[in-house]
Motif scaffolding. Structure first.
Motif, PDB file in Angstrom:
ATOM      1  N   LYS A 246     -16.924  66.531 -35.312  1.00  0.00           N
ATOM      2  CA  LYS A 246     -17.668  65.566 -36.119  1.00  0.00           C
ATOM      3  C   LYS A 246     -18.141  64.397 -35.259  1.00  0.00           C
ATOM      4  O   LYS A 246     -19.269  63.924 -35.393  1.00  0.00           O
ATOM      5  CB  LYS A 246     -16.797  65.066 -37.269  1.00  0.00           C
ATOM      6  CG  LYS A 246     -17.549  64.151 -38.223  1.00  0.00           C
ATOM      7  CD  LYS A 246     -16.671  63.746 -39.401  1.00  0.00           C
ATOM      8  CE  LYS A 246     -17.437  62.828 -40.355  1.00  0.00           C
ATOM      9  NZ  LYS A 246     -16.602  62.406 -41.501  1.00  0.00           N
ATOM     10  N   ASP A 247     -17.269  63.910 -34.377  1.00  0.00           N
ATOM     11  CA  ASP A 247     -17.655  62.805 -33.504  1.00  0.00           C
ATOM     12  C   ASP A 247     -16.823  62.828 -32.234  1.00  0.00           C
ATOM     13  O   ASP A 247     -15.658  63.237 -32.253  1.00  0.00           O
ATOM     14  CB  ASP A 247     -17.470  61.458 -34.217  1.00  0.00           C
ATOM     15  CG  ASP A 247     -16.036  61.242 -34.660  1.00  0.00           C
ATOM     16  OD1 ASP A 247     -15.277  60.623 -33.902  1.00  0.00           O
ATOM     17  OD2 ASP A 247     -15.686  61.707 -35.758  1.00  0.00           O
ATOM     18  N   ILE A 248     -17.425  62.395 -31.139  1.00  0.00           N
ATOM     19  CA  ILE A 248     -16.738  62.283 -29.856  1.00  0.00           C
ATOM     20  C   ILE A 248     -17.270  61.055 -29.121  1.00  0.00           C
ATOM     21  O   ILE A 248     -18.311  60.506 -29.477  1.00  0.00           O
ATOM     22  CB  ILE A 248     -16.906  63.544 -28.977  1.00  0.00           C
ATOM     23  CG1 ILE A 248     -18.387  63.803 -28.687  1.00  0.00           C
ATOM     24  CG2 ILE A 248     -16.270  64.761 -29.601  1.00  0.00           C
ATOM     25  CD1 ILE A 248     -18.607  64.950 -27.718  1.00  0.00           C
ATOM     26  N   SER A 249     -16.555  60.651 -28.100  1.00  0.00           N
ATOM     27  CA  SER A 249     -16.970  59.471 -27.343  1.00  0.00           C
ATOM     28  C   SER A 249     -17.955  59.870 -26.250  1.00  0.00           C
ATOM     29  O   SER A 249     -18.083  61.044 -25.894  1.00  0.00           O
ATOM     30  CB  SER A 249     -15.748  58.803 -26.713  1.00  0.00           C
ATOM     31  OG  SER A 249     -15.239  59.607 -25.660  1.00  0.00           O
ATOM     32  N   TYR A 250     -18.622  58.861 -25.699  1.00  0.00           N
ATOM     33  CA  TYR A 250     -19.529  59.114 -24.580  1.00  0.00           C
ATOM     34  C   TYR A 250     -18.780  59.804 -23.431  1.00  0.00           C
ATOM     35  O   TYR A 250     -19.276  60.756 -22.829  1.00  0.00           O
ATOM     36  CB  TYR A 250     -20.102  57.791 -24.048  1.00  0.00           C
ATOM     37  CG  TYR A 250     -21.015  57.050 -24.980  1.00  0.00           C
ATOM     38  CD1 TYR A 250     -22.237  57.595 -25.375  1.00  0.00           C
ATOM     39  CD2 TYR A 250     -20.682  55.781 -25.448  1.00  0.00           C
ATOM     40  CE1 TYR A 250     -23.089  56.900 -26.212  1.00  0.00           C
ATOM     41  CE2 TYR A 250     -21.528  55.077 -26.286  1.00  0.00           C
ATOM     42  CZ  TYR A 250     -22.734  55.645 -26.675  1.00  0.00           C
ATOM     43  OH  TYR A 250     -23.583  54.955 -27.511  1.00  0.00           O
ATOM     44  N   GLN A 251     -17.591  59.284 -23.132  1.00  0.00           N
ATOM     45  CA  GLN A 251     -16.841  59.809 -21.992  1.00  0.00           C
ATOM     46  C   GLN A 251     -16.432  61.263 -22.215  1.00  0.00           C
ATOM     47  O   GLN A 251     -16.497  62.096 -21.298  1.00  0.00           O
ATOM     48  CB  GLN A 251     -15.592  58.948 -21.738  1.00  0.00           C
ATOM     49  CG  GLN A 251     -15.889  57.557 -21.196  1.00  0.00           C
ATOM     50  CD  GLN A 251     -16.396  56.594 -22.270  1.00  0.00           C
ATOM     51  OE1 GLN A 251     -16.290  56.876 -23.473  1.00  0.00           O
ATOM     52  NE2 GLN A 251     -16.955  55.472 -21.835  1.00  0.00           N
ATOM     53  N   GLU A 252     -16.024  61.587 -23.450  1.00  0.00           N
ATOM     54  CA  GLU A 252     -15.647  62.965 -23.757  1.00  0.00           C
ATOM     55  C   GLU A 252     -16.856  63.884 -23.643  1.00  0.00           C
ATOM     56  O   GLU A 252     -16.771  64.982 -23.083  1.00  0.00           O
ATOM     57  CB  GLU A 252     -15.046  63.048 -25.162  1.00  0.00           C
ATOM     58  CG  GLU A 252     -13.670  62.415 -25.267  1.00  0.00           C
ATOM     59  CD  GLU A 252     -13.204  62.321 -26.707  1.00  0.00           C
ATOM     60  OE1 GLU A 252     -11.983  62.428 -26.927  1.00  0.00           O
ATOM     61  OE2 GLU A 252     -14.045  62.125 -27.611  1.00  0.00           O
ATOM     62  N   ALA A 253     -17.987  63.425 -24.177  1.00  0.00           N
ATOM     63  CA  ALA A 253     -19.212  64.226 -24.105  1.00  0.00           C
ATOM     64  C   ALA A 253     -19.638  64.440 -22.652  1.00  0.00           C
ATOM     65  O   ALA A 253     -20.078  65.533 -22.274  1.00  0.00           O
ATOM     66  CB  ALA A 253     -20.334  63.540 -24.879  1.00  0.00           C
ATOM     67  N   MET A 254     -19.466  63.409 -21.827  1.00  0.00           N
ATOM     68  CA  MET A 254     -19.849  63.517 -20.426  1.00  0.00           C
ATOM     69  C   MET A 254     -18.974  64.543 -19.717  1.00  0.00           C
ATOM     70  O   MET A 254     -19.456  65.388 -18.960  1.00  0.00           O
ATOM     71  CB  MET A 254     -19.723  62.151 -19.746  1.00  0.00           C
ATOM     72  CG  MET A 254     -20.431  62.066 -18.404  1.00  0.00           C
ATOM     73  SD  MET A 254     -20.441  60.383 -17.760  1.00  0.00           S
ATOM     74  CE  MET A 254     -21.538  59.586 -18.922  1.00  0.00           C
ATOM     75  N   GLU A 255     -17.657  64.480 -19.982  1.00  0.00           N
ATOM     76  CA  GLU A 255     -16.737  65.431 -19.359  1.00  0.00           C
ATOM     77  C   GLU A 255     -17.069  66.864 -19.806  1.00  0.00           C
ATOM     78  O   GLU A 255     -17.128  67.786 -18.994  1.00  0.00           O
ATOM     79  CB  GLU A 255     -15.292  65.102 -19.735  1.00  0.00           C
ATOM     80  CG  GLU A 255     -14.754  63.820 -19.149  1.00  0.00           C
ATOM     81  CD  GLU A 255     -14.345  63.960 -17.690  1.00  0.00           C
ATOM     82  OE1 GLU A 255     -14.432  65.069 -17.144  1.00  0.00           O
ATOM     83  OE2 GLU A 255     -13.961  62.935 -17.099  1.00  0.00           O
ATOM     84  N   LEU A 256     -17.280  67.049 -21.104  1.00  0.00           N
ATOM     85  CA  LEU A 256     -17.565  68.382 -21.629  1.00  0.00           C
ATOM     86  C   LEU A 256     -18.867  68.935 -21.076  1.00  0.00           C
ATOM     87  O   LEU A 256     -18.956  70.108 -20.711  1.00  0.00           O
ATOM     88  CB  LEU A 256     -17.613  68.360 -23.158  1.00  0.00           C
ATOM     89  CG  LEU A 256     -16.269  68.196 -23.873  1.00  0.00           C
ATOM     90  CD1 LEU A 256     -16.474  67.913 -25.354  1.00  0.00           C
ATOM     91  CD2 LEU A 256     -15.402  69.441 -23.691  1.00  0.00           C
ATOM     92  N   SER A 257     -19.903  68.087 -21.006  1.00  0.00           N
ATOM     93  CA  SER A 257     -21.198  68.564 -20.521  1.00  0.00           C
ATOM     94  C   SER A 257     -21.163  68.855 -19.027  1.00  0.00           C
ATOM     95  O   SER A 257     -21.731  69.840 -18.554  1.00  0.00           O
ATOM     96  CB  SER A 257     -22.305  67.563 -20.843  1.00  0.00           C
ATOM     97  OG  SER A 257     -22.044  66.307 -20.250  1.00  0.00           O
ATOM     98  N   HIS A 258     -20.468  68.023 -18.242  1.00  0.00           N
ATOM     99  CA  HIS A 258     -20.352  68.277 -16.811  1.00  0.00           C
ATOM    100  C   HIS A 258     -19.555  69.545 -16.549  1.00  0.00           C
ATOM    101  O   HIS A 258     -19.773  70.230 -15.554  1.00  0.00           O
ATOM    102  CB  HIS A 258     -19.681  67.092 -16.109  1.00  0.00           C
ATOM    103  CG  HIS A 258     -20.651  66.027 -15.702  1.00  0.00           C
ATOM    104  ND1 HIS A 258     -21.592  66.219 -14.719  1.00  0.00           N
ATOM    105  CD2 HIS A 258     -20.839  64.764 -16.170  1.00  0.00           C
ATOM    106  CE1 HIS A 258     -22.310  65.118 -14.589  1.00  0.00           C
ATOM    107  NE2 HIS A 258     -21.882  64.224 -15.461  1.00  0.00           N
ATOM    108  N   PHE A 259     -18.603  69.854 -17.458  1.00  0.00           N
ATOM    109  CA  PHE A 259     -17.759  71.033 -17.256  1.00  0.00           C
ATOM    110  C   PHE A 259     -18.219  72.225 -18.080  1.00  0.00           C
ATOM    111  O   PHE A 259     -17.415  73.023 -18.533  1.00  0.00           O
ATOM    112  CB  PHE A 259     -16.290  70.699 -17.547  1.00  0.00           C
ATOM    113  CG  PHE A 259     -15.577  70.149 -16.353  1.00  0.00           C
ATOM    114  CD1 PHE A 259     -14.803  70.950 -15.546  1.00  0.00           C
ATOM    115  CD2 PHE A 259     -15.730  68.820 -16.021  1.00  0.00           C
ATOM    116  CE1 PHE A 259     -14.178  70.448 -14.436  1.00  0.00           C
ATOM    117  CE2 PHE A 259     -15.100  68.300 -14.903  1.00  0.00           C
ATOM    118  CZ  PHE A 259     -14.318  69.117 -14.101  1.00  0.00           C
TER     119      PHE A 259
END
Length: 815
Positions: A246-259
Motif C-alpha cells: 500500500k505504501d513504502i518509503s523513498y529509501q525502501e523504493a530505492m533499495e527495491l528498484s536498485h535490487f
C-alpha cells in the motif's frame, strides 16, 4: 499540475491507448496534466534489434522496420479520424524516414556506435507521443506536444548518462512559463547532450522523465502507470503469493528498484526526494485501485521487512592473496581501478582477515573489470603475492529490504536459517550500516526457491508449503491423493501446511505441473502425460527446484528405490513405503541416512514396517530418550495375519490367499508375503533402528512353504503348488486347533539375533486375539522390562498405508 507516466504495456494497442485516454481525462477534470509516454509495447527492443542486424550487414532489418512502420501507421488509422490523418501521417513518415537513414548508415559502415544506439532507441517514444498527442487533439482537448529533447540535457561521461539538473530545470521552468495548455504530451526516455546531440536516459528512462518534470514543476505527486497494481512484496511472476504494497518509503523504493524490482526505474526517485514529491505506482487496467504510494517513511508502517528482490544479471569477482594483508591502501587501489574504468560495483564483501575481497558487477562488465584489475596488480600477481582475479558465474543477489529491519533483532538469522533449511548455499553476504538491506549471493538456479522461501517466512500467514512428486498411483498412491485432496483445507487451517502435488508417475506415464496438479482430475491428466522415465522424473524435480520438495515412492520397485540417493543428495526429502532400500545392504542404508543429514533432507519410511502404525517413530523416540531395547516381538505382516485368521481348513489355503490378494493385503506377487521375506525385511529395519549392523541374510527364517513353491516364477505355478500342499496346511492348522492356539507369523529380535516364522500362540499371549489384518509390536526395554510397550492396529491395506505416508509428509511439514 499532475504528472502521469504510461509505460509500453499500457500502449501496446490502440484499444489500450483509448483506455489510457479515459484515465487522463479524469485527471483533466481536476487539474492541468502532463503525461509522459513510453514507446508502444516492444518497440524499443525492435529498434535496438534492427540496429544490431544492420551493423552485421543483415538486410533482414528492413523487414522488421517495415513491420514497425505498419504498426505505427495502423495506430494512426485506428485512432485519428480519416479527415485529420494527413498531417500526422506526414509527421510519422518523416520520423520513420530519419530512422531508416540511420539504419542505412549503420548497414553501410558496418558499425554501431553507442551514440547511434542512443539515437535510434529513442524513436519509439517520439513516434508514440506524436500519435497520441494528435489523438487527444481530435478528442477536443487543449493539448500540446512537448519535445523533451529540447528540455532535458544530459552529460555523457564514458558512455554513462548523467542529467544536468540545473540546465534541465531552467529549460522546463522557462517552457511552462511561456506556454499554456490543459494537457501536455511528453515523450519519455529521450533527451539531448550538452552538444545538442539526441541521447536517452537509459532503459526505463520514461519514469525518470516524469520525475524530472515533476521535480522541476514542484508538483505534489507523480503517478506511474504500469501493468501491475503497484510495487509488490516480491516479483509476482516468481512468487505467486506476492501482493502489492500500500505504501513504502523513498529509501525502501530505492533499495527495491536498485535490487531488481522492475516496476520503477532506479534514478526516478532522485529528482523527487529533496522536494518530498510522492510517487504513486498504479495499474493502467485497474485505475481506480490505490496502487503503491512512495513517500516519506510512515510511522504507521509496522512491517519489519517491506520487500524481497533480486538481481540475476551479475557475476562475482574474487581477488585474494597474502599480499593484501596489512597493506595500507590496497582497497583504495582496487576500487580506484573500477572507478577509472567506470564499472559500477553492486555488492562488496571483504574478509576480516583482509585476505580476500569479493565484489559483484554486471554480467557484461565482469571480464572487462578482471582485465583492468589484473593489469593494475600485474607486479603483485607476478610475485605471487596475490592471485589473478577469478570470475564466478551463474550467481544472483537476493535482498531483504525494509526501513524497520534495524529495529528488529534476529532478522538475518531467520533469513539465513530459512535458506539453509532448503539447502540454499550462500556465497557472499552484505549488510549496509543503515540495516535497510540484507543481501546474499546465491546460485542463480536457486533464486525461485529462495524468493518463495523468504516470502513464506516473512510475508505469509505462518504456513509452510510442501511440494510433492509422487511415483506409484495404484492402490496406495490413489488413496494418498484422495486423502491429500480431502484434507487440504484442514491442513492449511489447523497445521498451517499447504501441500501441492507437482509430479505424478505410474509405470507408463508421468505428469508435471509447476503450479500444482488438479487432484480432482489427475487420472485423466496422467493418461495424457508423457512417457514415464525415472531419470527424466528426477531431472524434472531438480529443474523445478521448489522449496520443501518431497519425493514419494508408493511402489515396491528396486529400480525406483535406487534413485533415493540422488534425491537426497539434491536436498529433496524422500517418503516411501518401499522396503527395498532400507532392507538393502547396511552400507546402502547407512549412506541414505548420512545423505539425509548432510543435505538437510528427510528420509522417512514409517510405512516400511507397520503401514499406518507409528512403530518406527515410537522406536526412535525410545532410543532418542535414552531407553535401551532388550527385545522386540511382533506380528508385522497384515497380509499373513489376515490369511491365518481367515483360514479354517474348510476352504483351501490358496483360496484364502486369493481373497487376501483381492482385498489388497498382499503384494502383487503374494509369495513375497507368504515366504516371510517381507517380515524379514521389516524386522531387519527395526534391528537397524535399534543400532544393530545387520544384513537380510542374518535374519533366520522358518519357512512353512515348500521349497518348490518358493522357487516358482509366476502366480499360476505358485497357486498350483499351494493346492498340492493343501494337506500340509491343514495339518498345521489342526495341530494349533487341538492345542486351542492361534497361528501367527511372528518376528523376534533379541540380543542381536532376529528370527521370523509361523508359531501357534495360546490365549494368554497378546498375539492371540489379534484379528483381521492387524499388526502388533511389543517393545521390551529397560523402562518396560515386564509389561512391554505395545503398538497395535491395522497393518495392511491401501487406505492405512496411504495414511502412514501422509503422516510422514506431515512430519516433514512440522519439522
Amino acid at each position: 499540475m499532475k504528472v502521469l507516466k504510461f509505460g509500453g504495456s499500457s500502449l501496446a494497442s490502440p484499444e489500450r491507448i483509448k483506455l489510457v485516454a479515459k484515465t487522463v481525462q479524469k485527471h483533466l477534470k481536476k487539474d492541468k496534466t502532463l503525461v509522459v509516454f513510453s514507446a508502444f509495447g516492444g518497440v524499443t527492443n525492435n529498434l535496438l534489434k534492427m540496429a544490431d542486424l544492420a551493423s552485421k550487414e543483415d538486410p533482414s532489418y528492413k523487414d522488421l522496420l517495415l513491420e514497425n512502420e505498419k504498426r505505427h501507421l495502423q495506430a494512426v488509422k485506428e485512432l485519428i479520424p480519416v479527415q485529420a490523418q494527413s498531417s500526422i501521417l506526414s509527421k510519422v513518415k518523416t520520423e520513420l524516414n530519419r530512422l531508416e537513414t540511420l539504419y542505412e548508415g549503420v548497414y553501410l559502415l558496418n558499425e554501431l556506435s553507442n551514440k547511434t544506439r542512443h539515437v535510434v532507441s529513442g524513436f519509439g517514444e517520439i513516434l508514440s507521443s506524436i500519435i497520441i498527442a494528435e489523438y487527444f487533439k481530435n478528442l477536443g482537448i487543449n493539448s500540446q506536444y512537448v519535445d523533451s529533447r529540447e528540455l532535458i540535457v544530459c552529460k555523457n561521461t564514458n558512455e554513462k548518462v548523467q542529467v544536468n539538473y540545473q540546465l534541465t530545470y531552467v529549460n522546463i521552468e522557462h517552457y511552462f512559463n511561456e506556454n499554456e495548455a490543459s494537457l501536455y504530451i511528453v515523450p519519455g526516455f529521450v533527451s539531448r547532450n550538452e552538444q545538442g546531440v539526441p541521447s536517452t536516459l537509459g532503459r526505463g528512462g520514461s519514469d525518470f522523465t516524469a520525475a524530472l518534470f515533476g521535480g522541476a514543476l514542484a508538483v505534489k505527486e507523480v503517478d506511474i502507470y504500469t501493468d501491475v497494481n503497484g510495487m509488490y512484496t516480491a516479483n509476482p511472476q516468481i512468487v505467486p503469493h506476492a501482493y502489492p504494497l500500500k505504501d513504502i518509503s523513498y529509501q525502501e523504493a530505492m533499495e527495491l528498484s536498485h535490487f531488481g524490482a522492475k516496476v520503477l526505474y532506479p534514478p526516478t526517485l532522485q529528482p523527487l526526494l529533496d522536494k518530498q514529491i510522492s510517487i504513486r505506482i498504479k495499474n493502467t487496467f485497474k485505475p481506480d485501485e490505490d496502487g503503491t504510494l512512495i513517500s516519506r517513511s510512515s510511522e504507521k508502517n509496522f512491517r519489519w521487512v517491506t520487500g524481497i528482490t533480486h538481481i540475476d544479471s551479475i557475476k562475482l569477482l574474487n581477488i585474494e592473496g597474502s599480499g593484501m594483508v596489512g597493506i595500507p591502501g590496497f582497497s583504495k587501489r582496487f576500487f580506484e581501478v573500477l572507478f577509472q574504468e567506470n564499472i559500477n560495483v553492486v555488492l562488496i564483501t571483504q574478509a576480516s582477515s583482509e585476505h580476500s575481497i569479493c565484489i559483484a558487477v554486471k554480467d557484461d562488465e565482469a571480464q572487462f573489470a578482471k582485465e583492468a584489475i589484473d593489469e593494475a596488480f600485474e607486479v603483485e600477481i607476478q610475485y605471487k603475492k596475490i592471485k589473478p582475479v577469478t570470475i564466478e558465474e551463474n550467481v544472483a543477489i537476493i535482498a531483504l529490504v525494509g526501513d524497520r529491519m534495524k529495529s528488529h533483532h534476529g532478522l538475518s538469522g531467520k533469513m539465513f536459517s530459512a535458506l539453509g533449511n532448503n539447502n540454499i548455499n550462500i556465497r557472499a553476504i552484505a549488510q549496509g550500516s543503515s540495516e535497510r538491506n540484507i543481501s546474499a549471493v546465491i546460485a542463480k538456479k536457486d533464486v525461485k526457491k529462495a524468493l518463495n522461501t523468504l516470502h513464506e517466512q516473512f510475508f505469509e500467514v505462518p504456513s509452510k508449503e510442501l511440494n510433492l512428486f509422487i511415483t506409484g498411483v495404484g492402490n496406495v498412491g490413489s488413496k494418498l491423493l484422495g486423502q491429500l485432496k480431502k484434507q487440504e483445507q484442514f491442513l492449511l487451517e489447523n497445521l498451517r501446511l499447504k501441500v501441492r502435488v507437482h509430479g505424478l508417475s505410474n509405470s507408463r506415464k508421468m505428469l508435471f505441473d509447476e503450479n500444482g496438479i488438479d487432484l480432482d482430475n489427475w487420472e485423466k491428466a496422467l493418461e495424457n502425460g508423457e512417457k514415464a522415465d525415472k531419470a527424466e522424473f528426477f531431472k524434472k524435480v531438480n529443474t523445478f527446484n521448489l522449496r520443501n520438495s518431497i519425493f514419494v515412492d508408493n511402489t515396491a520397485s528396486a529400480d525406483i528405490s535406487a534413485w533415493y540417493k540422488e534425491y537426497l543428495a539434491n536436498s529433496v526429502s524422500v517418503v516411501t513405503c518401499n522396503k527395498i532400500a532400507c532392507a538393502d545392504s547396511f552400507e546402502n542404508y547407512l549412506e541414505l541416512q548420512n545423505l539425509a543429514r548432510e543435505y538437510g533432507a528427510s528420509f522417512l519410511y514409517e510405512t516400511n514396517v507397520g503401514a499406518g502404525l507409528p512403530i518406527i517413530d515410537t522406536l526412535k523416540n525410545l532410543v532418542a530418550s535414552g531407553d535401551r531395547i532388550t527385545k522386540i516381538q511382533a506380528v508385522l505382516s497384515g497380509s499373513l495375519n489376515f490369511v491365518f485368521n481367515t483360514y479354517k481348513a474348510k476352504e483351501p489355503f490358496y483360496k484364502t490367499v486369493e481373497m487376501a490378494m483381492k482385498e489388497g493385503y498382499t503384494e502383487p506377487d503374494p509369495k513375497i508375503d507368504l515366504s516371510g521375506v517381507d517380515v524379514a525385511r521389516k524386522v531387519l529395519i527395526l534391528a537397524r533402528e535399534c543400532g544393530y549392523e545387520m544384513e537380510l541374510e542374518d535374519i533366520e527364517s522358518e519357512d512353512f512353504l515348500s521349497k518348490e513353491s518358493l522357487a516358482t516364477t509366476n502366480n499360476d505355478d505358485f497357486f498350483e503348488l499351494l493346492q498340492r500342499d493343501e494337506p500340509k496346511f491343514q495339518e498345521i492348522y489342526k495341530s494349533a486347533e487341538e492345542k486351542a492356539e492361534q497361528l501367527k507369523y511372528v518376528a523376534q529380535l533379541e540380543d542381536g539375533k532376529a528370527v521370523v516364522g509361523l508359531q501357534s500362540v495360546g490365549s494368554e499371549h497378546p498375539f492371540y486375539n489379534l484379528s483381521g489384518s492387524d499388526n502388533i509390536v511389543l517393545f521390551f526395554t529397560e523402562r518396560y522390562p515386564e509389561q512391554p510397550l505395545i503398538v497395535k492396529g491395522a497393518g495392511a491395506g491401501a487406505e492405512v498405508t496411504a495414511s502412514g505416508i501422509f503422516a510422514d509428509v506431515i512430519r516433514i511439514g512440522k519439522k
